[in-house]
Scaffold this motif. Structure first.
Motif, PDB file in Angstrom:
ATOM      1  N   LYS A  75       2.722  28.104 -45.742  1.00 58.93           N
ATOM      2  CA  LYS A  75       2.279  26.959 -46.546  1.00 58.93           C
ATOM      3  C   LYS A  75       2.241  27.305 -48.030  1.00 58.93           C
ATOM      4  CE  LYS A  75      -1.695  23.808 -46.980  1.00 58.93           C
ATOM      5  NZ  LYS A  75      -3.049  23.502 -46.447  1.00 58.93           N
ATOM      6  N   GLN A  76       1.697  28.492 -48.357  1.00 59.01           N
ATOM      7  CA  GLN A  76       1.597  28.904 -49.759  1.00 59.01           C
ATOM      8  C   GLN A  76       2.977  29.083 -50.382  1.00 59.01           C
ATOM      9  OE1 GLN A  76      -0.889  32.396 -49.870  1.00 59.01           O
ATOM     10  NE2 GLN A  76      -2.670  31.328 -49.050  1.00 59.01           N
ATOM     11  N   LEU A  77       3.891  29.715 -49.633  1.00 56.38           N
ATOM     12  CA  LEU A  77       5.235  29.948 -50.165  1.00 56.38           C
ATOM     13  C   LEU A  77       5.985  28.639 -50.401  1.00 56.38           C
ATOM     14  CD1 LEU A  77       6.317  33.070 -48.101  1.00 56.38           C
ATOM     15  CD2 LEU A  77       6.152  32.949 -50.581  1.00 56.38           C
ATOM     16  N   LYS A  78       5.867  27.719 -49.467  1.00 51.30           N
ATOM     17  CA  LYS A  78       6.562  26.440 -49.617  1.00 51.30           C
ATOM     18  C   LYS A  78       6.015  25.653 -50.798  1.00 51.30           C
ATOM     19  CE  LYS A  78       8.431  25.788 -44.988  1.00 51.30           C
ATOM     20  NZ  LYS A  78       8.528  24.942 -43.791  1.00 51.30           N
ATOM     21  N   SER A  79       4.715  25.838 -51.087  1.00 48.94           N
ATOM     22  CA  SER A  79       4.123  25.135 -52.229  1.00 48.94           C
ATOM     23  C   SER A  79       4.658  25.652 -53.557  1.00 48.94           C
ATOM     24  CB  SER A  79       2.591  25.263 -52.193  1.00 48.94           C
ATOM     25  OG  SER A  79       2.187  26.590 -52.500  1.00 48.94           O
ATOM     26  N   THR A  80       5.202  26.892 -53.556  1.00 44.66           N
ATOM     27  CA  THR A  80       5.783  27.460 -54.781  1.00 44.66           C
ATOM     28  C   THR A  80       7.265  27.135 -54.912  1.00 44.66           C
ATOM     29  OG1 THR A  80       6.427  29.577 -53.780  1.00 44.66           O
ATOM     30  CG2 THR A  80       4.162  29.402 -54.609  1.00 44.66           C
ATOM     31  N   GLY A  81       7.813  26.431 -53.912  1.00 39.53           N
ATOM     32  CA  GLY A  81       9.225  26.086 -53.957  1.00 39.53           C
ATOM     33  C   GLY A  81      10.098  26.992 -53.116  1.00 39.53           C
ATOM     34  N   PHE A  82       9.489  27.990 -52.448  1.00 34.22           N
ATOM     35  CA  PHE A  82      10.241  28.902 -51.581  1.00 34.22           C
ATOM     36  C   PHE A  82      10.307  28.268 -50.195  1.00 34.22           C
ATOM     37  CE2 PHE A  82      10.828  32.525 -48.755  1.00 34.22           C
ATOM     38  CZ  PHE A  82      11.737  33.310 -49.437  1.00 34.22           C
ATOM     39  N   LYS A  83      11.432  27.630 -49.878  1.00 35.36           N
ATOM     40  CA  LYS A  83      11.547  26.819 -48.657  1.00 35.36           C
ATOM     41  C   LYS A  83      12.138  27.570 -47.471  1.00 35.36           C
ATOM     42  CE  LYS A  83      10.082  23.215 -50.948  1.00 35.36           C
ATOM     43  NZ  LYS A  83       8.720  22.706 -50.743  1.00 35.36           N
ATOM     44  N   LEU A  91       8.120  39.019 -52.822  1.00 35.01           N
ATOM     45  CA  LEU A  91       8.988  39.086 -54.002  1.00 35.01           C
ATOM     46  C   LEU A  91      10.348  39.707 -53.662  1.00 35.01           C
ATOM     47  CD1 LEU A  91       7.868  39.968 -57.600  1.00 35.01           C
ATOM     48  CD2 LEU A  91      10.015  40.817 -56.686  1.00 35.01           C
ATOM     49  N   PRO A  92      10.394  40.882 -52.999  1.00 40.39           N
ATOM     50  CA  PRO A  92      11.708  41.425 -52.620  1.00 40.39           C
ATOM     51  C   PRO A  92      12.517  40.479 -51.737  1.00 40.39           C
ATOM     52  CG  PRO A  92      10.031  43.122 -52.406  1.00 40.39           C
ATOM     53  CD  PRO A  92       9.308  41.839 -52.687  1.00 40.39           C
ATOM     54  N   ALA A  93      11.837  39.723 -50.859  1.00 39.38           N
ATOM     55  CA  ALA A  93      12.548  38.814 -49.956  1.00 39.38           C
ATOM     56  C   ALA A  93      13.335  37.757 -50.714  1.00 39.38           C
ATOM     57  CB  ALA A  93      11.564  38.138 -49.004  1.00 39.38           C
ATOM     58  N   THR A  94      12.837  37.362 -51.893  1.00 38.55           N
ATOM     59  CA  THR A  94      13.538  36.339 -52.683  1.00 38.55           C
ATOM     60  C   THR A  94      14.774  36.901 -53.374  1.00 38.55           C
ATOM     61  OG1 THR A  94      12.274  36.746 -54.721  1.00 38.55           O
ATOM     62  CG2 THR A  94      11.333  35.191 -53.144  1.00 38.55           C
ATOM     63  N   ASP A 108      19.637  31.063 -42.010  1.00 38.94           N
ATOM     64  CA  ASP A 108      19.217  30.069 -43.002  1.00 38.94           C
ATOM     65  C   ASP A 108      17.907  30.464 -43.685  1.00 38.94           C
ATOM     66  OD1 ASP A 108      21.402  28.611 -42.286  1.00 38.94           O
ATOM     67  OD2 ASP A 108      20.312  27.105 -41.112  1.00 38.94           O
ATOM     68  N   TYR A 109      17.264  31.501 -43.174  1.00 38.25           N
ATOM     69  CA  TYR A 109      15.952  31.893 -43.698  1.00 38.25           C
ATOM     70  C   TYR A 109      16.030  33.228 -44.435  1.00 38.25           C
ATOM     71  CZ  TYR A 109      14.480  28.277 -40.449  1.00 38.25           C
ATOM     72  OH  TYR A 109      14.340  27.092 -39.785  1.00 38.25           O
ATOM     73  N   LYS A 110      15.173  33.356 -45.435  1.00 37.55           N
ATOM     74  CA  LYS A 110      15.042  34.628 -46.148  1.00 37.55           C
ATOM     75  C   LYS A 110      13.824  35.415 -45.660  1.00 37.55           C
ATOM     76  CE  LYS A 110      16.912  35.857 -49.463  1.00 37.55           C
ATOM     77  NZ  LYS A 110      17.995  36.859 -49.563  1.00 37.55           N
ATOM     78  N   LEU A 111      12.837  34.687 -45.135  1.00 36.51           N
ATOM     79  CA  LEU A 111      11.583  35.325 -44.728  1.00 36.51           C
ATOM     80  C   LEU A 111      11.131  34.722 -43.400  1.00 36.51           C
ATOM     81  CD1 LEU A 111       9.393  37.348 -45.676  1.00 36.51           C
ATOM     82  CD2 LEU A 111       8.311  35.474 -46.913  1.00 36.51           C
ATOM     83  N   ILE A 112      10.962  35.583 -42.396  1.00 35.80           N
ATOM     84  CA  ILE A 112      10.565  35.124 -41.068  1.00 35.80           C
ATOM     85  C   ILE A 112       9.301  35.848 -40.633  1.00 35.80           C
ATOM     86  CG2 ILE A 112      11.221  34.966 -38.635  1.00 35.80           C
ATOM     87  CD1 ILE A 112      14.162  34.976 -39.553  1.00 35.80           C
ATOM     88  N   TYR A 113       8.227  35.090 -40.434  1.00 36.99           N
ATOM     89  CA  TYR A 113       6.988  35.648 -39.884  1.00 36.99           C
ATOM     90  C   TYR A 113       7.052  35.555 -38.367  1.00 36.99           C
ATOM     91  CZ  TYR A 113       4.814  35.484 -44.519  1.00 36.99           C
ATOM     92  OH  TYR A 113       4.512  35.681 -45.839  1.00 36.99           O
TER      93      TYR A 113
END
Length: 511
Positions: free
Chosen positions: A76-84, A52-55, A107-112
């Motif tokens: 996969k879960q995040l992309k399914s919610t529209g967080f690309k 949530l903070p990452a968004t 270009d990314y907000k969240l990097i694993y």
């Protein structure tokens, strides 16, 4: 930064209506730029505390995660919610793709990312070029030398943070004793970190212990239990070989159930495939070692069985916590047979190099130094010193911090080697003593005559929640009276093999 976390658009994006215990408090501290240590029970939604903070925050959030399969699931879960704007950096990425990602990190907000990849100088170089708003350490107990999943690459994260200009930290775990919490704080050099520690007991899980005389009784009990209850089930073993044996045995005796095995000796792609099939309800039962489960977020696991008991209470709590994340009635069943102590005792003996062998190991290392002080690969050093993977991982880290190995180049200095030998010997003795004490704790718990729930959590918290569906064997709960919500199976669905067979007109069809 002041943000209304209950905004409708935020809640909708993550498909939630309210926060669970601890989430809002942790997120608020993160949003206000504080370092945070969060200890939340398994299945309580720790990932939301950084997703949530990452968004919302400017810059990039980096998440150190111990398992590739866990990263893939989260992405996969995040992309399914529209967080690309999310990516997983790991060994599965093609080198050209990895290079492209590194050149476009903004270009990314969240990097694993895996802790191993974070050790590479090139990774640090690229990350220093971007604004890191938050550095998340998932499964933070892996940092602690006294934690049940200790990994040296996690212990190096304090140095990584310093090299990346010390971004704000969020460390998360489900099972960390007070001792482990302090070790995490010390290793990260964050003395003023905000601690949010919440009770870890799960009131919808009942605890049962089944004492038998031999393995065949365990197997008979499992067959009868699974015939009565077709539910998503994990069966934990301490032996890779046994996972395969019992999976085959159960498949033969319960043909109606879809059963697989999973252990660390399997090909990585096979492990990910098995995990995804289980997540998608295509497998009913997984016979596995502790290699399976960290970060698994399957909500409807009903049964967690322990064919062999783990080495310590923390591991048991972590594994049991994979059950009943949807709040429905679930059961932990642990088997005990006389002699079951032999396996964990053997694991403890083989986890670290024997103190009496250290002189020989150091002598062999010196001989390698005499032959060549040039670069030697990890694998080469491990083979030359005749160490298993666990022994070498521990010893390599210790040799690094004592200055004996630098970038896989052996550095000889007589006095330094003498001190290292003494320090490492003492550490092995201390760690082995701790492991033996932890093993005694879980054996004592297995034979406990009072409430199992009370004594399971006493090292972590002062009280426990009132059980919702049943407490434990010692408080009158019996698994024979348990009525679980059964898995519905679509008998008309065909496997991919059947579909392919029909498509290609194989079988007894007329030409």
């Amino acid at each position: 930064m002041s943000v209304n976390l209950l905004r409708k658009d935020i809640l909708n994006q993550f498909n939630i209506t309210s926060f669970r215990e601890g989430q809002e408090e942790i997120i608020n501290d993160v949003m206000h730029g504080k370092d945070v240590l969060g200890i939340l029970p398994t299945g309580s939604g720790k990932s939301l505390c950084y997703q949530l903070p990452a968004t919302i925050m400017e810059g990039v959030t980096i998440v150190v995660s111990p398992l590739i399969s866990l990263m893939q699931d989260q992405v996969k879960q995040l992309k399914s919610t529209g967080f690309k704007s999310v990516i997983a950096l790991n060994s599965f990425l093609d080198p050209n793709e990895k290079k492209r990602v590194f050149q476009q990190l903004n270009d990314y907000k969240l990097i694993y990312i895996s802790p191993e990849l974070l050790q590479q100088a090139q990774t640090i170089h690229y990350f220093k070029t971007i604004k890191i708003s938050l550095f998340v350490i998932d499964e933070a107990h892996c940092i602690s030398q006294w934690g049940h999943e200790f990994r040296p690459d996690y212990l190096r994260l304090g140095t990584v943070l310093a090299n990346m200009n010390n971004p704000k930290v969020l460390a998360l775990s489900a099972t960390a004793t007070r001792e482990v919490q302090e070790d995490i704080i010390y290793s990260l050099n964050r003395p003023n970190i905000m601690k949010h520690v919440y009770p870890m007991d799960r009131e919808n899980i009942a605890f049962t212990i089944e004492k038998v005389n031999k393995d065949s009784e365990k197997q008979e009990f499992i067959v009868n239990l699974l015939k009565k209850n077709r539910v998503p089930t994990l069966i934990y073993f301490s032996s890779k070989r046994k996972t395969e044996e019992i999976a085959a045995f159960l498949s033969e005796n319960i043909p109606s159930h879809r059963i697989a095995f999973y252990h660390g000796g399997m090909d990585q792609l096979d492990r990910i495939t098995i995990q995804q099939q289980f997540m998608n309800d295509q497998i009913d039962v997984i016979c596995c070692t502790s290699a399976f489960g960290m970060g698994i977020n399957k909500h409807n696991i009903r049964l967690v069985l322990h064919y062999h008991f783990p080495l310590q209470i923390e591991s048991y709590i972590q594994e049991v916590g994979r059950a009943g994340r949807d709040g429905e009635s679930s059961v932990s069943l642990l088997f005990y047979a006389p002699g079951d102590e032999l396996i964990p005792n053997s694991i403890i003996e083989n986890e670290l190099p024997a103190v009496e062998k250290l002189d020989t190991i150091f002598m062999n290392l010196y001989q390698l130094f005499r032959k060549s002080s040039t670069f030697l690969s990890n694998k080469h050093l491990q083979e030359e010193l005749q160490l298993n993977e666990s022994e070498w991982r521990f010893l390599h880290y210790q040799m690094e911090i004592h200055g004996i190995i630098k970038g896989n180049i052996i550095v000889y200095q007589k006095e330094k080697w003498k001190n290292a030998l003494s320090d490492i010997s003492a550490l092995i003795e201390t760690r082995k003593s701790l492991k033996e004490r932890k093993l005694k704790e879980i054996i004592d718990w297995i034979h406990e005559e009072e409430c199992l729930r009370k004594h399971l959590y006493k090292s972590f918290q002062d009280s426990y929640k009132t059980p919702m569906y049943g407490c434990c064997t010692n408080c009158g709960f019996t698994i024979n009276d348990w009525n679980a919500k059964q898995t519905e199976v679509n008998h008309t669905a065909h496997t991919w093999k059947h579909k392919l067979q029909n498509l290609l007109l194989f079988g007894d069809q007329d030409a």
